[in-house]
Design a protein around this motif. Structure first.
Motif, PDB file in Angstrom:
ATOM      1  N   ASP A 126      20.633  32.182 -21.595  1.00 31.50           N
ATOM      2  CA  ASP A 126      20.825  32.122 -22.935  1.00 31.50           C
ATOM      3  C   ASP A 126      21.978  32.919 -23.276  1.00 31.50           C
ATOM      4  O   ASP A 126      22.180  33.540 -24.431  1.00 31.50           O
ATOM      5  N   THR A 159      25.779  34.684 -24.158  1.00 30.77           N
ATOM      6  CA  THR A 159      27.106  34.213 -24.959  1.00 30.77           C
ATOM      7  C   THR A 159      27.999  35.088 -24.187  1.00 30.77           C
ATOM      8  O   THR A 159      28.027  36.383 -24.232  1.00 30.77           O
ATOM      9  N   LEU A 210      35.039  25.923 -19.065  1.00 31.70           N
ATOM     10  CA  LEU A 210      33.951  25.768 -20.166  1.00 31.70           C
ATOM     11  C   LEU A 210      33.109  24.418 -19.816  1.00 31.70           C
ATOM     12  O   LEU A 210      31.970  24.488 -19.980  1.00 31.70           O
ATOM     13  N   LEU A 223      29.259  24.756 -18.864  1.00 30.84           N
ATOM     14  CA  LEU A 223      28.117  23.975 -19.833  1.00 30.84           C
ATOM     15  C   LEU A 223      27.347  22.932 -19.472  1.00 30.84           C
ATOM     16  O   LEU A 223      26.168  22.877 -19.932  1.00 30.84           O
ATOM     17  N   ASP A 256      22.230  26.402 -21.508  1.00 30.49           N
ATOM     18  CA  ASP A 256      21.598  27.516 -22.242  1.00 30.49           C
ATOM     19  C   ASP A 256      22.691  28.371 -22.566  1.00 30.49           C
ATOM     20  O   ASP A 256      22.434  29.308 -23.414  1.00 30.49           O
ATOM     21  N   SER A 260      26.477  29.901 -23.849  1.00 27.86           N
ATOM     22  CA  SER A 260      27.444  29.537 -24.950  1.00 27.86           C
ATOM     23  C   SER A 260      28.683  30.325 -24.615  1.00 27.86           C
ATOM     24  O   SER A 260      28.663  31.414 -24.130  1.00 27.86           O
ATOM     25  N   HIS A 291      32.452  32.156 -26.711  1.00 30.30           N
ATOM     26  CA  HIS A 291      32.983  32.796 -27.780  1.00 30.30           C
ATOM     27  C   HIS A 291      34.635  32.916 -27.103  1.00 30.30           C
ATOM     28  O   HIS A 291      34.851  33.866 -26.422  1.00 30.30           O
ATOM     29  N   GLY A 324      28.080  23.068 -30.740  1.00 22.90           N
ATOM     30  CA  GLY A 324      27.731  24.558 -31.009  1.00 22.90           C
ATOM     31  C   GLY A 324      28.046  25.477 -29.777  1.00 22.90           C
ATOM     32  O   GLY A 324      27.475  26.430 -29.701  1.00 22.90           O
ATOM     33  N   SER A 325      28.326  24.818 -28.797  1.00 20.73           N
ATOM     34  CA  SER A 325      28.283  25.668 -27.358  1.00 20.73           C
ATOM     35  C   SER A 325      29.644  26.530 -27.302  1.00 20.73           C
ATOM     36  O   SER A 325      29.592  27.694 -26.510  1.00 20.73           O
ATOM     37  N   VAL A 326      30.577  26.138 -28.005  1.00 20.80           N
ATOM     38  CA  VAL A 326      31.842  27.008 -28.088  1.00 20.80           C
ATOM     39  C   VAL A 326      32.292  27.441 -29.407  1.00 20.80           C
ATOM     40  O   VAL A 326      32.457  26.364 -30.221  1.00 20.80           O
ATOM     41  N   THR A 327      32.557  28.669 -29.624  1.00 19.58           N
ATOM     42  CA  THR A 327      33.095  29.013 -30.910  1.00 19.58           C
ATOM     43  C   THR A 327      34.400  29.583 -30.763  1.00 19.58           C
ATOM     44  O   THR A 327      34.556  30.476 -29.621  1.00 19.58           O
TER      45      THR A 327
END
Ligand code: SF4
Length: 362
Positions: free
Chosen positions: A128, A130, A149, A153, A158, A160, A162, A184-187
């Motif tokens: 989990d 990030t 990425l 992924l 699990d 993510s 940024h 929602g996995s990449v900001t």
């Protein structure tokens, strides 16, 4: 300050490699896992498939699950991922096509491609996690970045990411790749400093940068990407922050959130500190009005890198602790402060004599 670099000796290795440290033989057993064999003085000695790895100055229990990039010919290891931290960032390049007046990591012309090693590190991250990706400008190596990425992924749903990017290099053809990344996995963290193209371009040192950025925000939007706009406030742009808020709610209301950020006294910001630093503990009006306007129109606007006591009480809930743990410190005023556990404090290199006038324990 928490060390992100160790002196090491790696027996028999010549090329850089990635390992994950384990205090015990246990569940983790990839070819990259090494296990604590013994302590010899101040050194911890690990053994693994590739031989022995001696790490100087590492204490028991301090780094279980951490991921190191070992550079054997320089006898150093970079601590890429700390298992116990929420602040792990992979620096993928030091090159950049902008030259921001407050750049905390002034760019270099040389690029050393470490993508495959960094990908291995990401695959070994704790559950989990990030993971931050930064530079330089990561999208100068967009194919490698997208590849990393996509593969990580797929193998680690699990995890993510940024990604900090100046958003200068997206093109229409990227929409498909971006859409294929799990939702929602990449900001994408994108800096925008002013609604005025001339001022934004002046701050980032690149003509036409704001126009390219806005065009590419639309590409990210069409791909359904999560976007965090980031605005470092400085004397140059603070008086026009409300104008920027109006611009955002009008033209880019699709952003996930807007981070208004205080300045970090390092790199070019250190050199230009007296011209750039805006003491928001004395004058918070522009920030307050921008926050009010954006939030009233449905944009989640927040404050990054603001010590809580420098923020008026009604806005403190919008100022999470954001300074990475390895470069965070507190001042003597923070002793016995009731807000300390919630407050992100100061950067390690914060200048005590030229900083906020309004620091006081709460
Ligand atoms: S005194 Fe220190 S801990 Fe307390 S709010 Fe201010 S900066 Fe944060």
């Amino acid at each position: 300050m928490i060390s992100l670099r160790f002196a090491v000796e790696a027996t028999g290795a010549r090329h850089p490699f990635v390992v994950r440290l384990n205090d015990d033989y246990g569940l983790r057993s990839t070819t990259h896992d090494v296990y604590l064999a013994e302590f010899e003085g101040a050194d911890a000695v690990f053994e693994g498939p590739g031989g022995l790895l001696r790490v100087q100055g590492l204490r028991s229990g301090e780094a279980d699950g951490d991921v190191l990039l070992v550079i054997p010919d320089r006898n150093i290891a970079h601590r890429l991922i700390r298992a116990a931290s929420d602040h792990n960032t992979l620096l993928v390049t030091e090159r950049c096509d902008q030259l921001c007046v407050m750049c905390s990591q002034p760019p270099k012309t040389r690029h050393v491609d470490m993508f495959s090693l960094l990908e291995t590190a990401a695959l070994l991250a704790p559950r989990d996690a990030t993971i931050g990706i930064s530079g330089g400008e990561p999208t100068l190596y967009k194919d490698q970045l997208f590849g990393l990425l996509t593969r990580v992924l797929e193998a680690r749903p699990d995890v993510s990411f940024h990604v900090l990017t100046n958003a200068q290099h997206f093109v229409e053809q990227d929409v498909q790749t971006l859409r294929a990344l799990p939702a929602g996995s990449v900001t994408w963290g994108v800096p925008l400093y002013s609604a005025d193209p001339g001022l934004h371009d002046r701050i980032v040192g690149k003509q036409g940068a704001q126009a390219a950025l806005l065009n590419n925000l639309a590409i990210l939007c069409r791909a359904g990407a999560a976007i965090e706009l980031r605005t470092v406030i400085m004397r140059l742009n603070v008086a026009r922050l409300t104008e920027l808020a109006v611009f955002l709610v009008t033209h880019v209301p699709f952003v996930t959130n807007w981070a208004i950020m205080q300045l970090e006294n390092i790199g070019y910001a250190r050199k230009n500190w007296d011209e750039l630093f805006e003491d928001t503990s004395i004058s918070f009006g522009h920030v307050a009005s921008a926050l009010d306007l954006a939030r009233a129109r449905g944009i989640s606007a927040v404050l990054y890198n603001f010590p809580l006591c420098t923020v008026p009480e009604p806005y403190r809930a919008l100022a999470p602790s954001t300074i990475s743990d390895w470069k965070r410190r507190y001042l003597s005023e923070c002793d016995d402060c009731s807000a300390r556990s919630r407050c992100g404090g100061f950067f390690e290199w914060y200048p005590d004599d030229r900083g906020f006038a309004g620091v006081r324990h709460l």
